[in-house]
Design a protein around this motif. Structure first.
Motif, PDB file in Angstrom:
ATOM      1  N   TRP A 152      -4.104  -5.192  10.992  1.00 26.82           N
ATOM      2  CA  TRP A 152      -2.809  -4.359  10.416  1.00 26.82           C
ATOM      3  C   TRP A 152      -1.996  -4.251   9.580  1.00 26.82           C
ATOM      4  O   TRP A 152      -1.106  -3.388   8.927  1.00 26.82           O
ATOM      5  N   LYS A 153      -1.791  -5.503   9.365  1.00 24.14           N
ATOM      6  CA  LYS A 153      -0.788  -5.132   8.055  1.00 24.14           C
ATOM      7  C   LYS A 153      -1.684  -4.813   6.766  1.00 24.14           C
ATOM      8  O   LYS A 153      -1.048  -5.055   5.899  1.00 24.14           O
ATOM      9  N   LEU A 154      -3.071  -5.425   6.615  1.00 23.84           N
ATOM     10  CA  LEU A 154      -3.742  -5.073   5.800  1.00 23.84           C
ATOM     11  C   LEU A 154      -4.734  -3.700   5.927  1.00 23.84           C
ATOM     12  O   LEU A 154      -4.219  -3.070   4.669  1.00 23.84           O
ATOM     13  N   ILE A 155      -4.325  -2.764   7.116  1.00 25.41           N
ATOM     14  CA  ILE A 155      -4.327  -0.893   7.218  1.00 25.41           C
ATOM     15  C   ILE A 155      -3.347  -0.098   6.396  1.00 25.41           C
ATOM     16  O   ILE A 155      -2.873   0.329   5.953  1.00 25.41           O
ATOM     17  N   LEU A 156      -2.227  -1.012   6.683  1.00 23.20           N
ATOM     18  CA  LEU A 156      -0.257  -0.752   6.511  1.00 23.20           C
ATOM     19  C   LEU A 156      -0.477  -0.996   4.988  1.00 23.20           C
ATOM     20  O   LEU A 156       0.877  -0.576   4.389  1.00 23.20           O
ATOM     21  N   ALA A 157      -0.944  -1.650   4.569  1.00 22.83           N
ATOM     22  CA  ALA A 157      -0.185  -1.803   3.326  1.00 22.83           C
ATOM     23  C   ALA A 157      -0.362  -1.348   1.998  1.00 22.83           C
ATOM     24  O   ALA A 157      -1.302  -0.316   2.469  1.00 22.83           O
ATOM     25  N   LYS A 158      -0.250  -1.271   0.839  1.00 25.27           N
ATOM     26  CA  LYS A 158       0.315  -0.197  -0.491  1.00 25.27           C
ATOM     27  C   LYS A 158      -0.618   0.379  -0.556  1.00 25.27           C
ATOM     28  O   LYS A 158      -1.533   1.083  -0.673  1.00 25.27           O
ATOM     29  N   GLU A 159      -1.965  -1.355  -0.639  1.00 28.57           N
ATOM     30  CA  GLU A 159      -3.400  -1.132  -0.933  1.00 28.57           C
ATOM     31  C   GLU A 159      -3.705  -1.122  -0.081  1.00 28.57           C
ATOM     32  O   GLU A 159      -5.285  -0.828  -0.351  1.00 28.57           O
ATOM     33  N   GLY A 160      -3.419  -0.609   1.488  1.00 29.99           N
ATOM     34  CA  GLY A 160      -4.754  -0.548   2.907  1.00 29.99           C
ATOM     35  C   GLY A 160      -5.023   1.089   2.697  1.00 29.99           C
ATOM     36  O   GLY A 160      -5.824   1.652   2.163  1.00 29.99           O
ATOM     37  N   ILE A 161      -6.287   0.931   3.716  1.00 32.19           N
ATOM     38  CA  ILE A 161      -7.034   2.172   3.673  1.00 32.19           C
ATOM     39  C   ILE A 161      -6.068   3.397   3.977  1.00 32.19           C
ATOM     40  O   ILE A 161      -6.451   4.015   3.751  1.00 32.19           O
ATOM     41  N   LEU A 162      -5.647   2.928   4.902  1.00 31.82           N
ATOM     42  CA  LEU A 162      -4.555   4.117   5.184  1.00 31.82           C
ATOM     43  C   LEU A 162      -3.725   4.794   3.775  1.00 31.82           C
ATOM     44  O   LEU A 162      -3.691   5.981   4.057  1.00 31.82           O
ATOM     45  N   GLY A 163      -2.819   4.032   2.467  1.00 34.13           N
ATOM     46  CA  GLY A 163      -2.552   4.353   1.478  1.00 34.13           C
ATOM     47  C   GLY A 163      -3.928   4.922   1.025  1.00 34.13           C
ATOM     48  O   GLY A 163      -3.270   5.968   0.344  1.00 34.13           O
ATOM     49  N   TRP A 164      -5.321   4.343   0.853  1.00 41.88           N
ATOM     50  CA  TRP A 164      -6.005   5.056   0.507  1.00 41.88           C
ATOM     51  C   TRP A 164      -6.889   6.822   1.127  1.00 41.88           C
ATOM     52  O   TRP A 164      -6.744   7.370  -0.160  1.00 41.88           O
ATOM     53  N   LEU A 165      -6.396   6.911   2.583  1.00 44.35           N
ATOM     54  CA  LEU A 165      -6.551   7.857   2.888  1.00 44.35           C
ATOM     55  C   LEU A 165      -5.823   8.927   2.260  1.00 44.35           C
ATOM     56  O   LEU A 165      -6.672  10.177   2.290  1.00 44.35           O
ATOM     57  N   LEU A 166      -4.293   8.434   2.023  1.00 39.55           N
ATOM     58  CA  LEU A 166      -3.473   9.439   2.198  1.00 39.55           C
ATOM     59  C   LEU A 166      -3.444  10.595   0.655  1.00 39.55           C
ATOM     60  O   LEU A 166      -3.295  11.656   0.433  1.00 39.55           O
ATOM     61  N   GLU A 167      -3.836   8.665  -0.496  1.00 36.31           N
ATOM     62  CA  GLU A 167      -4.462   9.296  -1.593  1.00 36.31           C
ATOM     63  C   GLU A 167      -5.066  10.771  -2.112  1.00 36.31           C
ATOM     64  O   GLU A 167      -5.292  11.240  -2.912  1.00 36.31           O
ATOM     65  N   LYS A 168      -6.098  10.125  -1.001  1.00 31.94           N
ATOM     66  CA  LYS A 168      -8.072  11.191  -1.173  1.00 31.94           C
ATOM     67  C   LYS A 168      -7.421  13.044  -0.029  1.00 31.94           C
ATOM     68  O   LYS A 168      -7.946  13.577  -0.726  1.00 31.94           O
ATOM     69  N   LEU A 169      -6.413  12.568   0.498  1.00 31.07           N
ATOM     70  CA  LEU A 169      -6.178  13.781   0.945  1.00 31.07           C
ATOM     71  C   LEU A 169      -4.650  14.547   0.565  1.00 31.07           C
ATOM     72  O   LEU A 169      -4.056  15.386   0.893  1.00 31.07           O
ATOM     73  N   HIS A 170      -4.498  13.779  -0.507  1.00 34.26           N
ATOM     74  CA  HIS A 170      -3.332  14.313  -1.882  1.00 34.26           C
ATOM     75  C   HIS A 170      -2.212  14.510  -0.701  1.00 34.26           C
ATOM     76  O   HIS A 170      -0.975  15.087  -1.182  1.00 34.26           O
ATOM     77  N   LEU A 171      -1.680  13.368   0.111  1.00 37.31           N
ATOM     78  CA  LEU A 171      -0.426  13.055   1.291  1.00 37.31           C
ATOM     79  C   LEU A 171       0.528  12.322   0.920  1.00 37.31           C
ATOM     80  O   LEU A 171       1.329  12.136   1.394  1.00 37.31           O
ATOM     81  N   THR A 172       0.106  11.000  -0.516  1.00 34.74           N
ATOM     82  CA  THR A 172       0.860   9.995  -0.823  1.00 34.74           C
ATOM     83  C   THR A 172       2.438  10.469  -0.612  1.00 34.74           C
ATOM     84  O   THR A 172       3.358   9.543  -0.161  1.00 34.74           O
ATOM     85  N   TRP A 173       2.598  12.025  -1.465  1.00 33.06           N
ATOM     86  CA  TRP A 173       4.054  12.080  -1.746  1.00 33.06           C
ATOM     87  C   TRP A 173       4.674  12.240   0.118  1.00 33.06           C
ATOM     88  O   TRP A 173       6.098  11.801  -0.226  1.00 33.06           O
ATOM     89  N   LEU A 174       4.359  12.590   0.809  1.00 33.94           N
ATOM     90  CA  LEU A 174       4.891  12.202   1.874  1.00 33.94           C
ATOM     91  C   LEU A 174       4.986  11.259   3.415  1.00 33.94           C
ATOM     92  O   LEU A 174       6.306  10.503   3.540  1.00 33.94           O
ATOM     93  N   LEU A 175       4.027  10.088   2.312  1.00 35.22           N
ATOM     94  CA  LEU A 175       3.967   8.689   3.081  1.00 35.22           C
ATOM     95  C   LEU A 175       5.541   7.959   1.906  1.00 35.22           C
ATOM     96  O   LEU A 175       6.724   6.731   2.674  1.00 35.22           O
ATOM     97  N   ASP A 176       5.704   8.053   0.833  1.00 37.64           N
ATOM     98  CA  ASP A 176       6.912   7.796  -0.143  1.00 37.64           C
ATOM     99  C   ASP A 176       8.117   8.738   0.408  1.00 37.64           C
ATOM    100  O   ASP A 176       9.122   7.781   0.097  1.00 37.64           O
ATOM    101  N   ALA A 177       7.817   9.484   0.779  1.00 40.04           N
ATOM    102  CA  ALA A 177       9.316  10.748   0.752  1.00 40.04           C
ATOM    103  C   ALA A 177       9.621   9.248   2.449  1.00 40.04           C
ATOM    104  O   ALA A 177      11.382   9.566   2.981  1.00 40.04           O
ATOM    105  N   TRP A 178       9.109   9.692   3.396  1.00 37.91           N
ATOM    106  CA  TRP A 178       9.074   8.971   4.608  1.00 37.91           C
ATOM    107  C   TRP A 178       9.843   6.816   4.435  1.00 37.91           C
ATOM    108  O   TRP A 178      10.800   6.824   5.140  1.00 37.91           O
ATOM    109  N   LEU A 179       8.892   6.446   3.355  1.00 37.90           N
ATOM    110  CA  LEU A 179       9.108   5.386   2.719  1.00 37.90           C
ATOM    111  C   LEU A 179      10.451   4.954   2.224  1.00 37.90           C
ATOM    112  O   LEU A 179      11.602   3.917   2.107  1.00 37.90           O
ATOM    113  N   SER A 180      10.856   6.248   2.236  1.00 39.32           N
ATOM    114  CA  SER A 180      12.522   6.057   0.752  1.00 39.32           C
ATOM    115  C   SER A 180      13.271   6.187   2.029  1.00 39.32           C
ATOM    116  O   SER A 180      14.843   6.434   1.918  1.00 39.32           O
ATOM    117  N   LEU A 181      13.348   7.146   3.349  1.00 40.06           N
ATOM    118  CA  LEU A 181      14.357   7.429   4.463  1.00 40.06           C
ATOM    119  C   LEU A 181      14.975   5.499   4.716  1.00 40.06           C
ATOM    120  O   LEU A 181      14.281   4.716   4.836  1.00 40.06           O
TER     121      LEU A 181
END
Length: 322
Positions: A152-181
């Protein structure tokens, strides 16, 4: 017929001749005194529980009433409540509240996710599908705990598969907004309160699914059918029939998820920020800091919390669904 031809009746075959030896005497003793046999069978595990488990807890409790000498750093073995007063410091209160909050959130999220899965398994899964359900729930428990956490640490890392999937879906801004909280965010999900929460839910979810599924299987189908025949909507049937009867299973599952989250220190250590949980505080004070009394006092906190929690769970009939 003469008297000489009259034979004596055969001996009763149900009455066996007396046997000698120690084993025969013990067998007779256990047969006459079954409670004595039960005592002998329970004595070894009771001694193990009393000496190893309860003895360790008692030693831990005694350590919490000692204190650390501020000048020498040695343990002062005199009865005092000074160590418990240190738990009331703002930094330590923050650790306790953070751990309890995380345990409560993990428990609620696990119950919300587990309920529909358990309901489907209890009401609709049959035959091979039921076996597949149990296999799917139990399979994560067969793998290594550390392997799952590091995966899970690899999955949740910034270069992990979850970040890659959000980038493909053009939702990186949503993750960045959440991490900025504040509090829930961080540099990435793998070093954030949110990442710790996700991994806790994943690891403890099977412990919530199985008790709920066992409780739902005890709910007669005739009750839900009768509720519908009386004009209740599906929502009313769920609120007034299914959920109250499944509540002991939910509370039983929460015993596992809540207590395991309270005492865990590996997941917050690998997936999380520098803000400590109770398990990490115990590890730090016992190891690097060398403050064993304060570590023992921190350990008493989840014991007391779970004591009240188990008392409330017993009153709600949760133990019947374990």
């Amino acid at each position: 017929m003469t008297a000489a031809t009259i034979t004596s009746p055969p001996a009763n075959p149900a009455i066996l001749p007396a046997r000698g030896g120690i084993l025969s005497s013990l067998s007779d003793l256990f047969w006459r005194r079954p409670k004595f046999l039960l005592l002998l069978m329970l004595l070894p595990p009771l001694l193990w529980l009393g000496i190893v488990y309860l003895g360790a807890l008692l030693a831990l409790l005694l350590q919490s009433f000692f204190s650390i000498d501020e000048f020498s750093g040695m343990i002062n073995r005199e009865f005092t409540l000074k160590t418990y007063s240190e738990l009331l410091l703002p930094s330590n209160i923050d650790i306790i509240l953070r751990t309890v909050t995380m345990a409560a959130l993990v428990t609620v999220a696990s119950a919300v996710i587990a309920f529909p899965i358990a309901y489907y398994a209890a009401r609709y899964a049959r035959g091979k599908w039921k076996a597949l359900f149990y296999l799917g729930v139990m399979l994560p428990l067969w793998s290594s705990y550390l392997v799952k956490v590091y995966a899970w640490k690899l999955i949740l890392a910034k270069e992990g598969i979850l970040g890659w999937l959000l980038e493909k879906l053009h939702l990186t801004w949503l993750l960045d907004a959440w991490l900025s909280l504040p509090i829930v965010g961080g540099n990435s999900l793998s070093v954030s309160f949110t990442g710790t929460f996700i991994v806790f839910v994943y690891v403890w979810l099977p412990f919530m699914i199985l008790p709920i599924q066992a409780a739902l299987e005890r709910v007669p189908v005739s009750l839900t059918e009768a509720s519908g025949d009386l004009g209740a909507s599906p929502g009313q049937t769920f609120r007034h029939v299914v959920f109250p009867l499944a509540l002991p299973g939910i509370v039983a599952g929460s015993i596992f998820t809540f207590s395991l989250t309270l005492g865990d220190y590996i997941i917050p250590q690998i997936i999380g920020t520098s803000r400590l949980f109770i398990g990490q505080a115990v590890y730090a004070h016992q190891g690097t800091a060398g403050n064993i009394p304060l570590a023992a006092a921190f350990t008493v906190v989840p014991i007391v919390i779970m004591g009240f929690y188990l008392w409330a769970a017993k009153r709600m009939g949760a133990f019947d669904a374990l």
